[in-house]
Design a protein around this motif. Structure first.
Motif, PDB file in Angstrom:
ATOM      1  N   SER A  46       0.830  -1.206   0.000  1.00  0.00           N
ATOM      2  CA  SER A  46       0.000   0.000   0.000  1.00  0.00           C
ATOM      3  C   SER A  46       0.864   1.255   0.000  1.00  0.00           C
ATOM      4  CB  SER A  46      -0.917  -0.005   1.221  1.00  0.00           C
ATOM      5  OG  SER A  46      -1.683   1.178   1.286  1.00  0.00           O
ATOM      6  N   LEU A  47       1.902   1.271   0.825  1.00  0.00           N
ATOM      7  CA  LEU A  47       2.799   2.427   0.862  1.00  0.00           C
ATOM      8  C   LEU A  47       3.552   2.575  -0.455  1.00  0.00           C
ATOM      9  CD1 LEU A  47       4.292   1.970   4.449  1.00  0.00           C
ATOM     10  CD2 LEU A  47       2.762   3.804   3.713  1.00  0.00           C
ATOM     11  N   ALA A  48       4.027   1.461  -0.972  1.00  0.00           N
ATOM     12  CA  ALA A  48       4.824   1.503  -2.201  1.00  0.00           C
ATOM     13  C   ALA A  48       4.003   1.935  -3.401  1.00  0.00           C
ATOM     14  CB  ALA A  48       5.433   0.127  -2.461  1.00  0.00           C
ATOM     15  N   LYS A  50     -12.744  -3.706  -7.911  1.00  0.00           N
ATOM     16  CA  LYS A  50     -13.450  -4.901  -8.375  1.00  0.00           C
ATOM     17  C   LYS A  50     -12.839  -5.428  -9.665  1.00  0.00           C
ATOM     18  CE  LYS A  50     -17.950  -3.676  -6.360  1.00  0.00           C
ATOM     19  NZ  LYS A  50     -19.361  -3.318  -6.650  1.00  0.00           N
ATOM     20  N   SER A  51     -12.465  -4.505 -10.546  1.00  0.00           N
ATOM     21  CA  SER A  51     -11.877  -4.903 -11.826  1.00  0.00           C
ATOM     22  C   SER A  51     -10.530  -5.589 -11.622  1.00  0.00           C
ATOM     23  CB  SER A  51     -11.710  -3.668 -12.713  1.00  0.00           C
ATOM     24  OG  SER A  51     -11.084  -4.003 -13.934  1.00  0.00           O
ATOM     25  N   TYR A  52      -9.665  -4.994 -10.775  1.00  0.00           N
ATOM     26  CA  TYR A  52      -8.357  -5.594 -10.513  1.00  0.00           C
ATOM     27  C   TYR A  52      -8.505  -6.956  -9.833  1.00  0.00           C
ATOM     28  CZ  TYR A  52      -5.728  -1.340 -11.665  1.00  0.00           C
ATOM     29  OH  TYR A  52      -5.161  -0.273 -12.311  1.00  0.00           O
ATOM     30  N   LEU A  53      -9.450  -7.048  -8.904  1.00  0.00           N
ATOM     31  CA  LEU A  53      -9.658  -8.301  -8.185  1.00  0.00           C
ATOM     32  C   LEU A  53     -10.159  -9.387  -9.131  1.00  0.00           C
ATOM     33  CD1 LEU A  53      -9.431  -9.589  -5.426  1.00  0.00           C
ATOM     34  CD2 LEU A  53     -11.760  -8.824  -4.926  1.00  0.00           C
ATOM     35  N   ALA A  54     -11.065  -9.003 -10.025  1.00  0.00           N
ATOM     36  CA  ALA A  54     -11.591  -9.971 -10.996  1.00  0.00           C
ATOM     37  C   ALA A  54     -10.475 -10.466 -11.915  1.00  0.00           C
ATOM     38  CB  ALA A  54     -12.714  -9.334 -11.814  1.00  0.00           C
ATOM     39  N   ALA A  55      -9.585  -9.557 -12.324  1.00  0.00           N
ATOM     40  CA  ALA A  55      -8.474  -9.940 -13.194  1.00  0.00           C
ATOM     41  C   ALA A  55      -7.531 -10.905 -12.470  1.00  0.00           C
ATOM     42  CB  ALA A  55      -7.715  -8.697 -13.647  1.00  0.00           C
ATOM     43  N   ALA A  56      -7.260 -10.622 -11.193  1.00  0.00           N
ATOM     44  CA  ALA A  56      -6.383 -11.502 -10.419  1.00  0.00           C
ATOM     45  C   ALA A  56      -7.013 -12.883 -10.252  1.00  0.00           C
ATOM     46  CB  ALA A  56      -6.093 -10.882  -9.060  1.00  0.00           C
ATOM     47  N   MET A  57      -8.314 -12.918  -9.982  1.00  0.00           N
ATOM     48  CA  MET A  57      -9.015 -14.190  -9.813  1.00  0.00           C
ATOM     49  C   MET A  57      -8.973 -14.993 -11.099  1.00  0.00           C
ATOM     50  SD  MET A  57     -12.219 -12.710  -7.570  1.00  0.00           S
ATOM     51  CE  MET A  57     -13.301 -14.075  -7.994  1.00  0.00           C
ATOM     52  N   GLN A  61      -7.721   2.524   1.000  1.00  0.00           N
ATOM     53  CA  GLN A  61      -6.318   2.314   1.337  1.00  0.00           C
ATOM     54  C   GLN A  61      -5.403   2.585   0.154  1.00  0.00           C
ATOM     55  OE1 GLN A  61      -5.621  -1.400   3.290  1.00  0.00           O
ATOM     56  NE2 GLN A  61      -3.429  -1.098   3.504  1.00  0.00           N
ATOM     57  N   LEU A  62      -5.839   2.217  -1.044  1.00  0.00           N
ATOM     58  CA  LEU A  62      -4.996   2.366  -2.234  1.00  0.00           C
ATOM     59  C   LEU A  62      -5.350   3.593  -3.058  1.00  0.00           C
ATOM     60  CD1 LEU A  62      -4.844  -1.355  -3.439  1.00  0.00           C
ATOM     61  CD2 LEU A  62      -3.177  -0.113  -2.046  1.00  0.00           C
ATOM     62  N   ASP A  63      -6.308   4.383  -2.572  1.00  0.00           N
ATOM     63  CA  ASP A  63      -6.725   5.598  -3.286  1.00  0.00           C
ATOM     64  C   ASP A  63      -7.239   5.254  -4.686  1.00  0.00           C
ATOM     65  OD1 ASP A  63      -7.227   8.305  -3.542  1.00  0.00           O
ATOM     66  OD2 ASP A  63      -5.219   8.782  -4.302  1.00  0.00           O
ATOM     67  N   SER A  84      -0.375  -8.033 -12.305  1.00  0.00           N
ATOM     68  CA  SER A  84       0.109  -6.664 -12.446  1.00  0.00           C
ATOM     69  C   SER A  84       0.343  -6.091 -11.050  1.00  0.00           C
ATOM     70  CB  SER A  84      -0.914  -5.802 -13.189  1.00  0.00           C
ATOM     71  OG  SER A  84      -2.024  -5.522 -12.339  1.00  0.00           O
ATOM     72  N   PRO A  85       1.138  -5.015 -10.917  1.00  0.00           N
ATOM     73  CA  PRO A  85       1.366  -4.427  -9.589  1.00  0.00           C
ATOM     74  C   PRO A  85       0.082  -4.096  -8.841  1.00  0.00           C
ATOM     75  CG  PRO A  85       2.927  -3.523 -11.154  1.00  0.00           C
ATOM     76  CD  PRO A  85       1.962  -4.358 -11.953  1.00  0.00           C
ATOM     77  N   ARG A  86      -0.919  -3.524  -9.549  1.00  0.00           N
ATOM     78  CA  ARG A  86      -2.165  -3.164  -8.880  1.00  0.00           C
ATOM     79  C   ARG A  86      -2.990  -4.390  -8.517  1.00  0.00           C
ATOM     80  NH1 ARG A  86      -2.261   1.050  -5.756  1.00  0.00           N
ATOM     81  NH2 ARG A  86      -2.642   3.044  -6.778  1.00  0.00           N
ATOM     82  N   GLU A  87      -2.984  -5.414  -9.373  1.00  0.00           N
ATOM     83  CA  GLU A  87      -3.682  -6.656  -9.025  1.00  0.00           C
ATOM     84  C   GLU A  87      -3.062  -7.255  -7.763  1.00  0.00           C
ATOM     85  OE1 GLU A  87      -4.614  -7.732 -13.723  1.00  0.00           O
ATOM     86  OE2 GLU A  87      -3.119  -8.861 -12.582  1.00  0.00           O
ATOM     87  N   HIS A  88      -1.742  -7.185  -7.697  1.00  0.00           N
ATOM     88  CA  HIS A  88      -1.015  -7.684  -6.534  1.00  0.00           C
ATOM     89  C   HIS A  88      -1.393  -6.880  -5.290  1.00  0.00           C
ATOM     90  CE1 HIS A  88       2.985  -9.940  -5.722  1.00  0.00           C
ATOM     91  NE2 HIS A  88       2.231  -9.951  -4.650  1.00  0.00           N
ATOM     92  N   ASP A  89      -1.430  -5.543  -5.410  1.00  0.00           N
ATOM     93  CA  ASP A  89      -1.795  -4.678  -4.285  1.00  0.00           C
ATOM     94  C   ASP A  89      -3.178  -5.026  -3.747  1.00  0.00           C
ATOM     95  OD1 ASP A  89       0.586  -3.330  -4.707  1.00  0.00           O
ATOM     96  OD2 ASP A  89      -0.341  -1.684  -5.828  1.00  0.00           O
ATOM     97  N   VAL A  90      -4.138  -5.125  -4.662  1.00  0.00           N
ATOM     98  CA  VAL A  90      -5.526  -5.389  -4.277  1.00  0.00           C
ATOM     99  C   VAL A  90      -5.655  -6.753  -3.615  1.00  0.00           C
ATOM    100  CG1 VAL A  90      -7.833  -5.848  -5.206  1.00  0.00           C
ATOM    101  CG2 VAL A  90      -6.562  -3.827  -5.965  1.00  0.00           C
ATOM    102  N   LEU A  91      -4.985  -7.754  -4.184  1.00  0.00           N
ATOM    103  CA  LEU A  91      -5.089  -9.102  -3.624  1.00  0.00           C
ATOM    104  C   LEU A  91      -4.427  -9.176  -2.242  1.00  0.00           C
ATOM    105  CD1 LEU A  91      -6.258 -11.848  -4.430  1.00  0.00           C
ATOM    106  CD2 LEU A  91      -3.984 -12.493  -5.249  1.00  0.00           C
ATOM    107  N   ALA A  92      -3.327  -8.452  -2.054  1.00  0.00           N
ATOM    108  CA  ALA A  92      -2.660  -8.449  -0.748  1.00  0.00           C
ATOM    109  C   ALA A  92      -3.583  -7.866   0.323  1.00  0.00           C
ATOM    110  CB  ALA A  92      -1.358  -7.647  -0.829  1.00  0.00           C
TER     111      ALA A  92
END
Length: 279
Positions: free
Chosen positions: A180-182, A250-257, A241-243, A219-227
């Motif tokens: 989140s910080l990174a 939801k889109s990033y989470l769906a892509a990660a799933m 948390q991630l602004d 992707s970095p954002r998919e990773h952030d959301v999943l973490a």
């Protein structure tokens, strides 16, 4: 003179010379009530090496105590600062000196200096890049502090059974917060160093159980959301948390799933942990 590239102060000092019009830059962090200059770029002499600036003294000492930038266009004749360091500053031939404090969560932690050998008015074109470099250094120091704090707080691993449950949960919280910080760091070099720390944290939980499976690349954002989701955060909480917008989460989470071949977020987190993507 510069310190090794892994030193964030050295990186920041190099960026000052690259991004501003000042030919010389130096800086250091505060220890025991004094700024210890650890990095220098563009100097013509060795006068600045080993410089230690006490609080309240000189231009940098005032910037540190006041927590705001200070500047003098003619260092030699300035009446607004003490002249404890004339031998060093004037020995380098510096006339204009600009000192920017590095403020981490409201506390000045160091000072970055920009200087020129002639009198040079300081406009937005020089000040803004210097402020930005100081902010980036502050972010990295904050992240490092948090990682060290969390790692120090974790219990020692059990000798045979791996990490205890409390330690594992603390590790996962640390990992999610670090991502989140990174996420707000724009500097590519800093992000690279943070990613190395993230990989070390993920490795602490042990090797993935499915090392032979095809590699899954998030992707970095998919990773952030999943973490964040791994800690039980809702989409709204992740967005805050991630602004991000909740629909974006939801889109990033769906892509990660989809990449993890999982029908639920819980299943996605479980498979990511088995693959060693998450701790």
């Amino acid at each position: 003179m510069t310190t090794p590239a892994a030193d964030p102060v050295s990186h920041a000092v190099g960026e000052l010379v690259r991004r501003t019009r000042f030919p010389v830059a130096f800086g250091g962090l505060e220890h025991d009530g004094a700024i210890h200059v650890s990095a220098i770029a563009g100097a013509r002499t060795r006068h600045l090496e080993g410089l230690v600036v006490q609080r309240h003294r000189g231009l940098g000492g005032r910037a540190l105590v006041e927590g705001r930038p200070r500047v003098t266009l003619d260092y030699r004749t300035s009446r607004t600062i003490t002249h404890d360091y004339d031998r060093v500053i004037l020995g380098e031939g510096i006339a204009t000196l600009f000192a920017v404090p590095v403020v981490v969560t409201g506390t000045p932690r160091g000072v970055l200096y920009c200087g020129s050998w002639g009198q040079s008015p300081i406009g937005d074109g020089a000040a803004r890049p210097a402020f930005r470099v100081a902010e980036e250094l502050a972010v990295e120091l904050r992240v490092r502090d948090e990682v060290q704090r969390r790692l120090a707080a974790m219990p020692d691993p059990a000798p045979s059974d791996g990490l205890p449950t409390t330690a594992r949960e603390e590790l996962r919280e640390s990992y999610a917060e670090l991502r989140s910080l990174a996420a707000g760091v724009q500097d590519a070099a800093i992000r690279t160093r943070l990613e190395r720390i993230e990989r070390r944290l993920a490795a602490l939980s042990g090797p993935g159980e499915h090392a032979g499976e095809p590699e899954v690349r998030l992707s970095p954002r998919e990773h952030d959301v999943l973490a964040c989701a791994a800690l039980g955060a809702t989409n709204a909480e992740i967005a805050a948390q991630l602004d991000l917008r909740e629909t974006t989460v939801k889109s990033y989470l769906a892509a990660a799933m989809s990449k993890l071949d999982a029908s639920t977020r819980h299943a996605a987190v479980t498979r990511a942990r088995r693959l060693g993507i998450l701790p």
